[in-house]
Motif scaffolding. Structure first.
Motif, PDB file in Angstrom:
ATOM      1  N   GLY A   1       7.830 -14.535 -44.416  1.00 62.32           N
ATOM      2  CA  GLY A   1       6.998 -14.074 -45.521  1.00 62.32           C
ATOM      3  C   GLY A   1       5.563 -13.783 -45.116  1.00 62.32           C
ATOM      4  O   GLY A   1       4.740 -13.415 -45.949  1.00 62.32           O
TER       5      GLY A   1
ATOM      6  N   THR B   1       8.008  -8.233 -40.725  1.00 61.21           N
ATOM      7  CA  THR B   1       8.796  -7.021 -40.945  1.00 61.21           C
ATOM      8  C   THR B   1       7.907  -5.914 -41.504  1.00 61.21           C
ATOM      9  O   THR B   1       8.031  -4.753 -41.120  1.00 61.21           O
ATOM     10  N   PHE B   2       6.992  -6.291 -42.388  1.00 56.24           N
ATOM     11  CA  PHE B   2       6.076  -5.300 -42.962  1.00 56.24           C
ATOM     12  C   PHE B   2       5.279  -4.635 -41.842  1.00 56.24           C
ATOM     13  O   PHE B   2       5.095  -3.422 -41.827  1.00 56.24           O
TER      14      PHE B   2
END
Ligand code: ADP
Ligand code: MG
Length: 802
Positions: free
Chosen positions: A100, A104-105
């Motif tokens: 989180g 990946t972003f």
């Protein structure tokens, strides 16, 4: 050779709420070193007297605060690595941080906006742009996409797979050659000649990964993903090829087991992932300590695959993703500590050059030609590939006389020509073989004659048996055929009877199916089908590649439409659809202006030519020499031409960029759709199973769960007072409205074919609790309104169908 320590960068994820002041600060000193200071608020629970450190300071190459955009991340972090890859050096960028925190972003990008695209799509775009500009070399690009989960490697781009589970994907294994180079067996390499192709591969891999993920294996947080661009280049005519690999790595979440707070299987998995990151840490510690000779790369698959990136032949960059909210401070401090260790590792990147074997062959062939020419000059004899007719004739004469010669001392003299020597051997072999075959035929002829009579009898009985067997087989087949014929007739009769019934066809085509959707009166699909048709081709490609089911019964389709409408992602899909529409119209307008500019350029060129001809004709008729000063009118035309050319070029470049954006948006939408469908399938299967488990004795309403994407949607079991009406024992469930309209034909796709169609449980109306809610804020009256609206739709449809 380039010696460089691993570059470390930090990126702070934006917080939802405004961050409490003072948790962290970012400084830059005179030497341009960036440092991040994290301040731990003194915890009263630890007592008034505590010696806990309150502030931690970490140095990074650069720190990107919350508002940093994807573009700057690419420019500062990824572009230099991409440039070195283009120059022939290996490169790696890996993101490390807790789940989180934005790994990946940062690496792949957000799923919503084009501007959110991450390092991979931007790097691909940059690399292909550079390749196009550089005509001095010939480049080839290949892509591979590997996922490592629980110490197993999976090929996310395997063309054969129809993945429904991660375990279904082919396993990738590590092979080590004698030079200790790592090779990955079963990892497919896909050539990408354009940015578009490479992007498609990225999205295909991501989609496969999404499909393979189940709630039990939250692979996306527990696996490592390695997207690799393999680039080779060579100058035309040169035999030297340069190979470079660029790994873009999204590591598993770095959080520790204690924090996950789960038991059983999930706990073991969490530990396991940590183990894999723990091995990564061990490798990093070993590398950062001087005088360590053994580096434990082999302990885990990930460290084996990334061996070159860690302390080897590679330019490596790490991005520490940080979520600096109070509850994540501990994890963020560990992430920063890890980064400080990584920063001590020195890598030595070298140019990976090798000789291309094909080009080597060409070079050697040329050398042979040259040597032959030299030999011909030295011997004065032109040597061709084969012996001439005359030479062969002469040779055969020599062999014949040699064989006829009874003198055992006689010799066959053919000179020092290898071709002639070979020919002699060849000739002898042929003679020998001919002799052998002759002997064989003579002997077999005599044996055949000897046993011909008894064989005939034996053969006859054998054939008779065979004939009987065939007769039996034919009879069986004829019977089967008759049965099938009868079955078909029965089925035809049944179907004509069922036409009056409003049951929808079981396999009516769905979104990605054939465009000719049979429109039943109560189908709610048409508008959506049309809406989604833009990407039909692409979706079907993704579906085909990912093995997703393309067909749904109408009842499920209807449920899907509602599911889709209420899904949180539908807003994004809708937004993207709007953006896409806008981009399409922009592209259309640009296309028109390009055409306009093109035709204007054509006209101007004609005008210039005509003007030229006029001038020449004038010169001839007046018998004067053409003026040396330029013709002002022609000059003016030329200036206009240049202007138009400029306009054309700008519009063209714009259109090209727009095309990439459209492509990206379409892929984002496809991905969102596959995700939606996957979630729907899971919800549907779960709902159907619980219906089966609880029916008919227990109350159906308690069994049905709300949509999975909604946090805590209430079950409205109290409000639904309609009861089950058991038609035929336990078994398959069909939920119907008052007009006995079946809207949920089968519980689960894989059970569908195995279930006997006769056993059905009918309920008078669809249970209210099975109707999806849109979120926990939805009030009962909202839901009732929704149900009413739905029922009226159903009634209308049924009326229409009757
Ligand atoms: P990870 O891969 O580390 O588990 P994600 O990249 O999935 O984390 O990020 C979690 C969520 O936060 C996603 O919804 C993502 O879109 C969002 N997010 C992460 N970083 C940013 C950022 N820099 N700007 C905007 N949203 C972000
Ligand atoms: Mg992630």
């Amino acid at each position: 050779m380039v010696k460089q320590t691993i570059q470390i960068f930090a990126r702070v994820k934006p917080t939802v709420r405004k961050q409490q002041q003072g948790i962290y600060s970012i400084d830059e000193d005179e030497k341009l070193t960036h440092s991040l200071e994290i301040v731990l608020p003194r915890d009263l629970a630890d007592g008034f007297v505590n010696n806990k450190r309150e502030s931690y300071k970490f140095k990074f190459q650069r720190i990107f605060d919350q508002e940093a955009k994807q573009e700057i991340i690419f420019e500062i972090i990824a572009k230099p690595v991409a440039e070195s890859t283009l120059a022939g050096y290996n490169g790696t960028i890996f993101a490390y941080g807790q789940t989180g925190s934005g790994k990946t972003f940062t690496i792949t990008g957000g799923a919503e906006r084009y501007s959110d695209r991450g390092i991979i799509p931007r790097t691909l775009s940059y690399i292909f742009e550079q390749l196009q500009k550089d005509s001095s070399k010939i480049y080839t690009t290949h892509i591979s996409y590997l996922e490592i989960y629980n110490e197993c490697g999976y090929d996310l781009l395997d063309p054969r797979h129809e993945a429904s589970k991660l375990e279904d994907l082919p396993k990738v294994t590590i092979l080590e050659d004698p030079d200790q180079n790592i090779h990955l067996k079963n990892l497919s390499l896909h050539q990408a000649t354009t940015e578009e192709e490479a992007l498609n591969l990225l999205f295909l891999g991501d989609t496969n990964r999404m499909i393979a993920e189940t709630p039990m294996n939250q692979a996306s947080t527990r696996s490592h993903c390695i997207f690799t661009v393999h680039l080779s280049s060579k100058e035309p005519g040169s035999a030297t090829v340069r190979h470079a690999k660029l790994h873009l790595v999204d590591l598993a979440g770095s959080e520790r087991v204690s924090k996950t707070g789960v038991g059983g299987l999930l706990l073991t998995e969490a530990k396991y992932i940590n183990l894999s990151l723990h091995y990564l840490e061990q490798v990093i510690i070993a590398l950062s300590e001087k005088h360590r000779t053994h580096i434990p790369y082999r302990n885990s698959m990930m460290t084996s695959v990334l061996r070159d990136s860690l302390g080897g032949n590679c330019m490596t960059t790490m991005i520490a993703t940080l979520s600096l909210e109070k509850r994540n401070i501990d994890e963020s401090i560990s992430t920063c500590r890890f980064a400080q260790r990584v920063a001590l590792i020195k890598n030595e990147a070298i140019l990976n050059e090798e000789i291309d074997p094909r080009l080597m062959i060409v070079r050697l062939q040329k050398e042979i030609e040259d040597l032959k020419a030299e030999l011909a000059m030295a011997t004065g004899e032109q040597r061709t590939e084969a012996l001439t007719e005359a030479e062969l004739l002469q040779l055969e004469k020599l062999i014949a006389s040699y064989l006829e010669d009874q003198d055992p001392e006689s010799r066959l003299e053919v000179g020092a020509d290898m071709r002639k020597i070979h020919h002699c051997f060849h000739h002898f072999k042929k003679l020998l073989n001919d002799k052998k075959t002759l002997e064989n035929t003579v002997s077999s002829e005599s044996t055949r004659q000897a046993c011909q009579e008894p064989l005939r009898d034996e053969e006859y009985t054998k054939l008779l048996g065979l004939l009987k067997q065939r007769d039996n087989e034919i009879n069986i087949l004829v019977n089967m055929l008759k049965k099938e014929k009868k079955k078909t007739q029965d089925a035809l009769q049944n179907s004509s009877l069922e036409k009056s019934d409003t049951r929808p066809p079981q396999n009516s085509p769905f979104i990605a199916g054939s465009p000719a959707v049979p429109r039943t009166p109560f189908s709610s699909a048409p508008s959506h089908t049309q809406d989604l048709s833009i990407c039909r081709h692409r979706s079907s490609l993704l579906h085909k590649k990912t093995g997703m089911r393309e067909e749904m019964s109408l009842g499920r389709q209807e449920a899907f439409e509602i599911f889709k409408r209420d899904h949180a992602d539908s807003v994004t899909i809708e937004d993207n659809k709007q953006v896409l529409k806008q981009r399409f119209s922009e592209a259309k307008a640009l296309g028109e202006s390009i055409n306009e500019a093109r035709s204007k350029i054509g006209q101007l060129k004609d005008a210039i030519n005509q003007r030229h001809l006029q001038q020449v004709a004038l010169g001839i008729s007046e018998n004067t020499v053409p003026a040396s000063t330029p013709d002002p009118q022609e000059e003016k035309l030329r200036a206009q031409l240049e202007e138009e050319k400029g306009r054309y070029k700008t519009a063209f470049m714009h259109l090209k960029a727009l095309k990439v954006e459209i492509e990206h948006l379409q892929l984002l939408m496809d991905k969102a759709k596959v995700k939606l469908q996957k979630e729907f399938e899971a919800w549907w299967a779960e709902e159907a199973t619980s219906l089966q488990v609880n029916s008919p004795a227990t109350n159906l309403q308690d069994a049905v769960k709300p949509f999975p994407q909604q946090d805590q949607a209430q079950l409205l079991s109290k409000k639904s007072s309609r009861d089950l009406e058991v038609e035929n024992g336990a078994g398959r469930l069909e939920v119907c409205d008052r007009n006995a309209r079946r809207i949920l034909p089968s519980p689960c796709p894989n059970q569908q074919s195995q279930e006997p169609s006769g056993s059905r449980v009918l309920v008078q109306d669809r249970p209210l609790s099975s109707i999806p809610l849109t979120g926990d804020s939805q009030t009962d009256s909202d839901i009732l309104a929704f149900i009413k609206a739905r029922q009226s739709i159903l009634q209308k449809k049924c009326l229409g169908s009757n």
